[in-house]
Design a protein around this motif. Structure first.
Motif, PDB file in Angstrom:
ATOM      1  N   TYR A  44      76.765  82.334  35.758  1.00 37.40           N
ATOM      2  CA  TYR A  44      75.356  81.953  35.886  1.00 37.40           C
ATOM      3  C   TYR A  44      75.031  80.781  34.964  1.00 37.40           C
ATOM      4  CZ  TYR A  44      74.421  86.264  38.470  1.00 37.40           C
ATOM      5  OH  TYR A  44      74.413  87.258  39.416  1.00 37.40           O
ATOM      6  N   GLU A  49      73.422  81.298  40.199  1.00 37.20           N
ATOM      7  CA  GLU A  49      74.858  81.558  40.292  1.00 37.20           C
ATOM      8  C   GLU A  49      75.608  80.258  40.550  1.00 37.20           C
ATOM      9  OE1 GLU A  49      77.664  83.836  43.499  1.00 37.20           O
ATOM     10  OE2 GLU A  49      75.916  84.957  42.763  1.00 37.20           O
ATOM     11  N   LEU A 155      67.180  94.762  43.786  1.00 43.23           N
ATOM     12  CA  LEU A 155      68.369  93.959  44.042  1.00 43.23           C
ATOM     13  C   LEU A 155      69.180  94.535  45.198  1.00 43.23           C
ATOM     14  CD1 LEU A 155      69.618  93.555  40.344  1.00 43.23           C
ATOM     15  CD2 LEU A 155      68.119  92.010  41.622  1.00 43.23           C
ATOM     16  N   HIS A 157      72.578  95.621  46.465  1.00 43.91           N
ATOM     17  CA  HIS A 157      73.665  96.075  45.600  1.00 43.91           C
ATOM     18  C   HIS A 157      74.530  97.104  46.296  1.00 43.91           C
ATOM     19  CE1 HIS A 157      74.958  98.693  41.977  1.00 43.91           C
ATOM     20  NE2 HIS A 157      75.735  97.634  42.015  1.00 43.91           N
ATOM     21  N   ARG A 167      77.361  90.888  40.042  1.00 46.30           N
ATOM     22  CA  ARG A 167      76.124  90.164  40.381  1.00 46.30           C
ATOM     23  C   ARG A 167      74.901  90.923  39.882  1.00 46.30           C
ATOM     24  NH1 ARG A 167      78.336  88.272  45.741  1.00 46.30           N
ATOM     25  NH2 ARG A 167      78.507  86.012  45.493  1.00 46.30           N
ATOM     26  N   GLN A 171      72.030  89.814  37.141  1.00 45.08           N
ATOM     27  CA  GLN A 171      70.593  89.783  37.413  1.00 45.08           C
ATOM     28  C   GLN A 171      69.811  90.617  36.403  1.00 45.08           C
ATOM     29  OE1 GLN A 171      68.754  88.010  39.567  1.00 45.08           O
ATOM     30  NE2 GLN A 171      70.624  86.908  40.139  1.00 45.08           N
ATOM     31  N   LEU A 174      69.276  88.235  33.553  1.00 48.07           N
ATOM     32  CA  LEU A 174      68.270  87.213  33.875  1.00 48.07           C
ATOM     33  C   LEU A 174      66.867  87.811  33.921  1.00 48.07           C
ATOM     34  CD1 LEU A 174      70.150  85.231  36.695  1.00 48.07           C
ATOM     35  CD2 LEU A 174      69.848  84.566  34.297  1.00 48.07           C
ATOM     36  N   ARG A 175      66.730  88.977  34.530  1.00 52.89           N
ATOM     37  CA  ARG A 175      65.405  89.610  34.619  1.00 52.89           C
ATOM     38  C   ARG A 175      64.919  90.058  33.233  1.00 52.89           C
ATOM     39  NH1 ARG A 175      64.148  91.562  39.794  1.00 52.89           N
ATOM     40  NH2 ARG A 175      65.187  90.251  41.351  1.00 52.89           N
TER      41      ARG A 175
END
Length: 291
Positions: A44, A49, A155, A157, A167, A171, A174-175
């Motif tokens: 990332y 990504e 998400l 998933h 992934r 996330q 990032l969140r």
């Protein structure tokens, strides 16, 4: 049960932008953490990504029915896949010297164990546990397992597919950065908490002489206090002198408790002839009564 992913390299190239962090997830074939049979890595940068890599791996080990039930990968699926030594250089190229995220310490430990078993050089990186990040970002969640977080964050998933798990963990980072305003470097710089101290055991009681490791609760929590009042000595983890692994009623592994590192270690010691009991909190409380 998840269908296994094919051997593949996705959107990877030598000239992808240098990522802010990469995320790794592995699946294992059996109770030995070195038995990596699938790897997923995602990079990332600036919130997006920049590369993704996945491959099946021949673990050169047996596949247990329990692990197959978790991820759906079998010995037939990895036939013809590279072994760990053959993918080590690619993993090192993606991970070495970078900030590497994993959801819990399992993947870091599995990577180190596979390097040791195959004689490959250890991969040095700056590790960040996305479980710890999630617990600080969303402390009110009852569970911080990856599938629970993915559902909470909306998400897409596939749990226990290595690339999808990587992934999702990316996330989560990032969140959490967006939610708290805390930048990546600050998460890395967070000092560790002071080490919890286990309570001193009572001089006598039904657990006197027992050395008890807890699965799913801190060594200074209510369950530890109860064990100590019953005469048991709380130990930090499962080792050669541990006489009981006590599984807390509220633990983070759900129905996959037998896949936890502590449970696997206890089973390994039992197979080696060690006298170690594995009990749930409910069973032990019923056996010895209230304290």
């Amino acid at each position: 049960m998840n269908a296994p992913a094919p051997i593949s390299t996705m959107r990877t190239s030598p000239d992808y932008p240098d990522p802010d962090f990469v995320v790794i997830d592995v699946e294992t074939a059996c109770e030995r953490v070195s038995s990596i049979c699938q790897v997923g890595i995602v990079g990332y940068r600036d919130g997006g990504e920049v590369f993704a890599y996945e491959t099946l791996v021949d673990p050169r080990d047996t596949f247990s029915a329990f692990n197959i039930g978790i991820h759906g990968i079998t010995a037939r699926d990895v036939a013809g896949a590279p072994d760990f030594a053959q993918v080590h250089a690619r993993l090192e190229a993606h991970l070495a010297g970078r900030v590497v995220v994993a959801h819990s310490s399992f993947d870091k430990g599995a990577l180190a164990a596979a390097c040791t078993r195959t004689g490959c050089a250890p991969i040095t990186a700056r590790w960040l546990d996305s479980v710890r990040v999630a617990k600080r970002a969303w402390p009110d969640l009852t569970s911080h397992r990856l599938n629970v977080l993915a559902d909470f964050l909306g998400l897409s998933h596939r749990h226990h597919d290595a690339l999808s798990d990587a992934r999702a963990a990316g996330q989560v980072i990032l969140r959490a950065i967006e939610h708290t305003g805390t930048p990546l470097e600050a998460w890395l710089a967070t000092p560790p908490k002071a080490r919890a101290r286990a309570p001193e055991p009572a001089p006598d009681g039904p657990l006197a002489g027992m050395r008890v490791a807890l699965l799913g609760e801190a060594v200074d929590g209510p369950l530890a206090q109860w064990v100590a009042q019953a005469g048991g000595r709380i130990v930090a983890g499962v080792g050669r002198t541990t006489t009981m692994l006590l599984v807390a009623t509220k633990h983070p592994y759900g129905r996959f408790v037998e896949a936890s590192p502590a449970y696997r270690k206890a089973e390994e010691l039992r197979r080696a002839g060690r006298d170690i009991a594995i009990l749930t909190e409910a069973v032990l409380r019923k056996r010895i009564g209230a304290f």
